[in-house]
Scaffold this motif. Structure first.
Motif, PDB file in Angstrom:
ATOM      1  N   SER A 165       0.849  -1.200   0.000  1.00 56.93           N
ATOM      2  CA  SER A 165       0.000   0.000   0.000  1.00 56.93           C
ATOM      3  C   SER A 165       0.878   1.241   0.000  1.00 56.93           C
ATOM      4  N   GLU A 166       0.580   2.161  -0.893  1.00 56.16           N
ATOM      5  CA  GLU A 166       1.385   3.379  -1.017  1.00 56.16           C
ATOM      6  C   GLU A 166       0.465   4.570  -1.227  1.00 56.16           C
ATOM      7  N   ILE A 167       0.771   5.691  -0.553  1.00 52.48           N
ATOM      8  CA  ILE A 167       0.021   6.930  -0.771  1.00 52.48           C
ATOM      9  C   ILE A 167       0.736   7.727  -1.860  1.00 52.48           C
ATOM     10  N   LYS A 168       0.075   7.891  -2.993  1.00 52.73           N
ATOM     11  CA  LYS A 168       0.693   8.578  -4.141  1.00 52.73           C
ATOM     12  C   LYS A 168      -0.329   9.496  -4.804  1.00 52.73           C
ATOM     13  N   PHE A 169       0.152  10.640  -5.288  1.00 48.53           N
ATOM     14  CA  PHE A 169      -0.749  11.503  -6.063  1.00 48.53           C
ATOM     15  C   PHE A 169      -0.873  10.958  -7.471  1.00 48.53           C
ATOM     16  N   ILE A 170      -1.960  11.337  -8.119  1.00 48.32           N
ATOM     17  CA  ILE A 170      -2.099  11.074  -9.545  1.00 48.32           C
ATOM     18  C   ILE A 170      -2.596  12.367 -10.179  1.00 48.32           C
ATOM     19  N   GLU A 171      -1.945  12.755 -11.273  1.00 46.86           N
ATOM     20  CA  GLU A 171      -2.249  14.044 -11.889  1.00 46.86           C
ATOM     21  C   GLU A 171      -2.230  13.907 -13.401  1.00 46.86           C
ATOM     22  N   CYS A 172      -3.217  14.504 -14.034  1.00 44.60           N
ATOM     23  CA  CYS A 172      -3.223  14.566 -15.496  1.00 44.60           C
ATOM     24  C   CYS A 172      -2.183  15.598 -15.921  1.00 44.60           C
ATOM     25  N   PRO A 173      -1.346  15.276 -16.923  1.00 45.75           N
ATOM     26  CA  PRO A 173      -0.342  16.249 -17.346  1.00 45.75           C
ATOM     27  C   PRO A 173      -0.969  17.505 -17.950  1.00 45.75           C
ATOM     28  N   ALA A 174      -2.251  17.441 -18.307  1.00 44.56           N
ATOM     29  CA  ALA A 174      -2.937  18.631 -18.828  1.00 44.56           C
ATOM     30  C   ALA A 174      -3.454  19.528 -17.708  1.00 44.56           C
ATOM     31  N   ASN A 175      -3.202  19.165 -16.448  1.00 40.58           N
ATOM     32  CA  ASN A 175      -3.628  20.015 -15.331  1.00 40.58           C
ATOM     33  C   ASN A 175      -3.006  21.399 -15.508  1.00 40.58           C
ATOM     34  N   GLY A 176      -3.842  22.428 -15.540  1.00 40.31           N
ATOM     35  CA  GLY A 176      -3.317  23.781 -15.759  1.00 40.31           C
ATOM     36  C   GLY A 176      -3.081  24.104 -17.219  1.00 40.31           C
ATOM     37  N   GLY A 177      -3.313  23.130 -18.087  1.00 44.29           N
ATOM     38  CA  GLY A 177      -2.979  23.291 -19.503  1.00 44.29           C
ATOM     39  C   GLY A 177      -3.810  24.317 -20.246  1.00 44.29           C
ATOM     40  N   MET A 178      -4.948  24.719 -19.658  1.00 39.76           N
ATOM     41  CA  MET A 178      -5.768  25.742 -20.312  1.00 39.76           C
ATOM     42  C   MET A 178      -5.166  27.129 -20.122  1.00 39.76           C
ATOM     43  N   GLU A 179      -4.078  27.218 -19.342  1.00 41.76           N
ATOM     44  CA  GLU A 179      -3.570  28.524 -18.936  1.00 41.76           C
ATOM     45  C   GLU A 179      -2.201  28.858 -19.525  1.00 41.76           C
ATOM     46  N   TRP A 180      -1.775  28.127 -20.564  1.00 45.20           N
ATOM     47  CA  TRP A 180      -0.473  28.433 -21.174  1.00 45.20           C
ATOM     48  C   TRP A 180      -0.453  29.831 -21.780  1.00 45.20           C
ATOM     49  N   LYS A 181      -1.553  30.178 -22.460  1.00 50.72           N
ATOM     50  CA  LYS A 181      -1.572  31.459 -23.188  1.00 50.72           C
ATOM     51  C   LYS A 181      -2.057  32.611 -22.326  1.00 50.72           C
ATOM     52  N   GLY A 182      -2.766  32.301 -21.252  1.00 48.02           N
ATOM     53  CA  GLY A 182      -3.278  33.355 -20.381  1.00 48.02           C
ATOM     54  C   GLY A 182      -4.151  32.748 -19.299  1.00 48.02           C
ATOM     55  N   ALA A 183      -4.480  33.556 -18.296  1.00 47.69           N
ATOM     56  CA  ALA A 183      -5.364  33.076 -17.235  1.00 47.69           C
ATOM     57  C   ALA A 183      -6.762  32.917 -17.815  1.00 47.69           C
ATOM     58  N   GLN A 184      -7.368  31.781 -17.624  1.00 52.39           N
ATOM     59  CA  GLN A 184      -8.699  31.535 -18.194  1.00 52.39           C
ATOM     60  C   GLN A 184      -9.714  31.077 -17.166  1.00 52.39           C
ATOM     61  N   MET A 185      -9.278  30.217 -16.233  1.00 53.50           N
ATOM     62  CA  MET A 185     -10.220  29.536 -15.351  1.00 53.50           C
ATOM     63  C   MET A 185     -10.419  30.335 -14.075  1.00 53.50           C
ATOM     64  N   GLU A 186     -11.674  30.515 -13.694  1.00 48.69           N
ATOM     65  CA  GLU A 186     -11.982  31.365 -12.546  1.00 48.69           C
ATOM     66  C   GLU A 186     -12.170  30.582 -11.253  1.00 48.69           C
ATOM     67  N   ALA A 187     -11.621  29.375 -11.171  1.00 45.45           N
ATOM     68  CA  ALA A 187     -11.779  28.584  -9.954  1.00 45.45           C
ATOM     69  C   ALA A 187     -10.625  27.601  -9.810  1.00 45.45           C
ATOM     70  N   LEU A 188     -10.246  27.350  -8.556  1.00 42.30           N
ATOM     71  CA  LEU A 188      -9.174  26.385  -8.263  1.00 42.30           C
ATOM     72  C   LEU A 188      -9.496  25.001  -8.838  1.00 42.30           C
TER      73      LEU A 188
END
Lengths: 441, 340
Positions: A165-188
């Motif tokens: 048993s291991e505690i590990k995060f899992i994250e999509c590499p596209a996390n935050g990917g909508m924000e490369w060109k500018g701030a877009q998302m209005e929520a965490l």
């Protein structure tokens, strides 16, 4: 999609901040705060009034209604659910990101979660062909290719192996990917919510490989799912022998269908799509397969037109979860600034906080469990008296890697990478306590 | 009162037993069994750039065109241009350095094997693994043709696929991160007068769950669809158009329809629950009304034989050629009765 305003400079903001600090007397400042902060908090601060949705019959000195009657008994709800007052704590998506919901993604409500473990029903979802409903008695894992003994396992077989048993995060590499060109998302939830952390239980992949006996020329493993996408990724043997897990349980119970029931891979610290769900087949080979999800997708296009491939590791990242757009500051005075940091390369070593958009920094404390390749919670207690803040967190991991600024990341990668955007994130805290997503470069 | 298990004293000896049985790390545990060649062959569908894994077979651009039109074009467009947000398959040459690159099979994919592998394992989206080996060669050939990589008389085979050189084959390099060094600066890390700040504007993020009185998208595809329907109705009302507000009463399903439910859930739900490829959604009586008016026998014929309409494409049997005509007709009965 990036519609951006470029009319407020940081200089103006800092100047405004200075004016506020110098120009207001304490009394004026209190008045300013009281007007600015929402009715709920202003009322709470005054100590007597309450929000409109509260029934004062249930407040002291009265006995509340629930204390004057019986509640429901045991097994009323054989599988318990959160309080009906927590119905807002759910996964959400941004519908325009994908054509429909079957090949799509949803995000974890990070703002409402505590500690480092994501409850199973709130772990973010990513499907390429929807969720298959698999009868575990009819599920098989075949392990073949460059092995001495090609093997086939039932779920019962897999559960006979010694478990880990291991505690590990899992994250999509596209996390935050909508924000490369500018701030877009209005929520965490939408800037960072393709991120979850669970205790995963299963068999280390190296144990299964040992059971089959990998031939010396074996260098890569193809992992394949049993969903309609037959989702597939090539994994280097080195990773498989290091810490890859073949898991059947999360947070103490069997995997949720959304998370690969009855069997999935977990590649700790690596981009989520390599942790193949509904795992049915592992093939050992001497070179990678270059399938769709490691060529067309999940490669990182740079400004010069060349693309990075096999960019597996999720580099150190962090975000402040309180305050955030969903959790504005409601009261002046004491405040705990909290957030999450994580690194695919190991432990989080340090997190620093900036209140001025990255000009100066102060160390935060890590609290609770600090585990490698797991979400790590950080905290800084301070006071807020209506100042404008440009809040940032910056993580450093055990390798000495320091989370980059957006400017540094864009200088090297341009803005078309889609994936692996782990730059320092900025929340603007306004004088009324509202929090918005901004980018500082 | 809780009772101790009566076997508790016996457990004391177990530790000793386990110690004597401990295995050396390298020895197999003998769990699972040998997989047979047939079992492996049935699932071993992967193909590599060098052609390993490709089964014998072939398919021409010409045959591929027919298949593509009936099985792929409803999402990807007749020229590979992509409908709505479905992937663009063709074109995009010389765009990889532009502000908005178009990454297609021709402009971006490094190997032709990837195309064959992906079509065979996952396409068409609503009916994965429904294409034969030769059909997969043909559709792959046609997509290569759409990208000007092969001529219109080309025949793709097990023997020649690995020799096809994709335009962007040299476009990739192995991960070389970390690539963006930062340092742990604590004071005067940036000059405030040189910083630029960019904000978000409202309207594109689902924020209705924590912000009142905003015009924001919904937080799921279904909710967004309802929201758009409501807005459209409000718009029509404002224009004085009569809006049908009748809510269809729950109807008792016929035996035919009941028998079709399982087929619907296994074969039709992917498109007809979501509206994929212009499919009328089950329960959407406005979408189904004119279709039902044509007569259910017409609908059944379209479902069995395939049909191309203004709003979308119904592939023959939804791409599920394994279904019998009777199964399809029962599923149609289920969908129409649920949508009246």
């Amino acid at each position: 999609m990036s519609r951006i305003i470029r009319n407020t400079t940081t200089r103006e903001m800092l100047a405004q901040l200075a004016r506020e600090a110098e120009g207001l007397s304490q009394r004026e400042r209190r008045e300013f705060l009281r007007k600015g902060v929402t009715a709920l908090s202003a009322a709470a601060a005054s100590g007597v009034a309450v929000a409109a949705s509260v029934n004062t019959d249930n407040l002291p000195p009265n006995e509340p209604s629930w204390s004057r009657q019986l509640g429901h008994g045991v097994v009323d709800s054989p599988y318990g659910m959160p309080s009906t007052y927590e119905q807002h704590v759910v996964r959400r998506t941004v519908p325009w990101l994908t054509a429909e919901s079957i090949s799509s993604i949803s995000m974890t409500p990070l703002a409402d979660l505590k500690g480092i473990i994501t409850p199973n029903g709130l772990v973010f979802e990513r499907y390429h062909a929807g969720v298959p409903l698999i009868n575990p008695d009819e599920h098989r894992l075949i392990l073949h290719g460059l092995v001495e003994r090609p093997l086939i396992f039932t779920m019962d077989d897999l559960m006979r192996f010694p478990s880990a048993s291991e505690i590990k995060f899992i994250e999509c590499p596209a996390n935050g990917g909508m924000e490369w060109k500018g701030a877009q998302m209005e929520a965490l939830q939408f800037t960072h919510g393709m991120l979850s952390c669970c205790e995963w239980t299963g068999v280390p992949l190296r144990v299964l490989l040992q059971e089959a006996g990998v031939k010396p020329e074996g260098k890569w493993i193809l992992a394949e799912g049993a969903d309609g996408a037959h989702m597939s990724r090539s994994i280097p043997l080195e990773k498989a022998l290091d810490d890859t897990l073949v898991v059947y349980a999360q947070n103490g119970e069997r995997l949720r269908p959304e998370q690969g029931y009855p069997l999935r891979l977990i590649n700790p610290g690596w981009e989520g799509n390599t942790s193949i769900k509904w795992l049915r087949r592992l093939e050992v080979g001497d070179q990678p397969w270059y399938h769709r999800e490691e060529t067309s997708k999940y490669t990182d296009l740079l400004a010069n037109g060349k693309a990075r491939k096999f960019s597996f590791v999720q580099e150190a990242n962090s975000v402040i979860t309180h305050p955030c757009p969903e959790k504005p500051i409601r009261q002046s005075g004491f405040i705990e600034i909290e957030g999450l940091a994580w690194s695919g390369r190991g432990h989080i070593k340090q997190v620093d906080i900036s209140f001025d958009g990255g000009v100066s920094w102060v160390p935060a404390q890590l609290k609770g469990l600090v585990l490698p390749k797991a979400l790590t919670r950080f905290s800084l207690v301070t006071r807020w008296e209506g100042q404008t803040w440009l809040l940032q967190a910056r993580a450093m991991d055990e390798t000495g890697y320091v989370q980059p600024t957006l400017k540094q990341l864009r200088e090297v990668r341009g803005t078309n990478s889609i994936y692996h955007k782990n730059s320092i994130h900025t929340w603007k805290v306004a004088a009324n306590g509202e929090v918005t997503n901004v980018q500082i470069t | 009162m809780f009772k101790l298990p009566e076997t508790a004293p016996a457990l004391l000896g177990v530790g000793v037993l386990l110690a004597s049985l401990s295995l050396s790390a390298a020895e197999p545990l003998g769990i699972g069994r040998m997989a047979t060649a047939d079992e492996i062959a049935g699932w071993d569908i992967d193909v590599r750039p060098d052609g390993q894994g490709l089964p014998p077979g072939q398919g021409s651009v010409m045959n591929g065109e027919l298949l593509y039109e009936s099985r792929c074009a409803s999402c990807h467009g007749s020229f590979g241009e992509g409908i709505d947000r479905w992937p663009v398959l063709a074109g995009g040459y010389d765009t990889l350095t532009l502000e908005r690159p178009t990454k297609t099979v021709g402009s971006y994919w490094p190997y032709a094997s990837t195309l064959w592998d992906y079509i065979y394992r996952a396409m068409p989206f609503s009916a994965p693994r429904s294409l034969s080996v030769d059909e997969t060669y043909a559709v792959s050939a046609y997509v290569l043709y759409l990208n000007d990589i092969v001529d219109d008389d080309f025949v793709l085979t097990q023997g020649n696929l690995a020799r096809i050189e994709m335009p962007n084959r040299e476009g990739f390099f192995v991960d070389n991160r970390p690539d963006s060094p930062n340092t742990r600066c604590m004071q005067e890390c940036a000059r405030p007068d040189q910083l630029e700040m960019v904000g978000t504007i409202g309207g594109i993020t689902p924020v209705g769950h924590f912000r009142a009185d905003v015009d924001a998208p919904a937080a799921s595809h279904d909710a967004q669809k309802s929201l758009e329907d409501q807005k459209e109705e409000a718009r029509l009302r404002a224009l004085g158009v009569e809006v049908d507000e009748t809510v269809p009463a729950a109807v008792a399903l016929s035996d035919e329809a009941k028998a079709g439910q399982a087929v619907y859930e296994a074969a039709c739900v992917a498109c007809h629950a979501t509206g994929l490829a212009g499919a009328p959604k089950v329960g959407d009586h406005k979408a189904w009304g004119p279709r039902i008016d044509q007569g259910v026998s017409v609908l059944i014929r379209h479902a069995i034989e395939g049909f191309t309409g203004k709003e979308g494409v119904m592939p023959a049997k939804g791409g599920r050629m394994d279904l019998t005509d009777q199964q399809v007709s029962r599923a149609v009965a289920f969908m129409t009765e649920k949508s009246q």
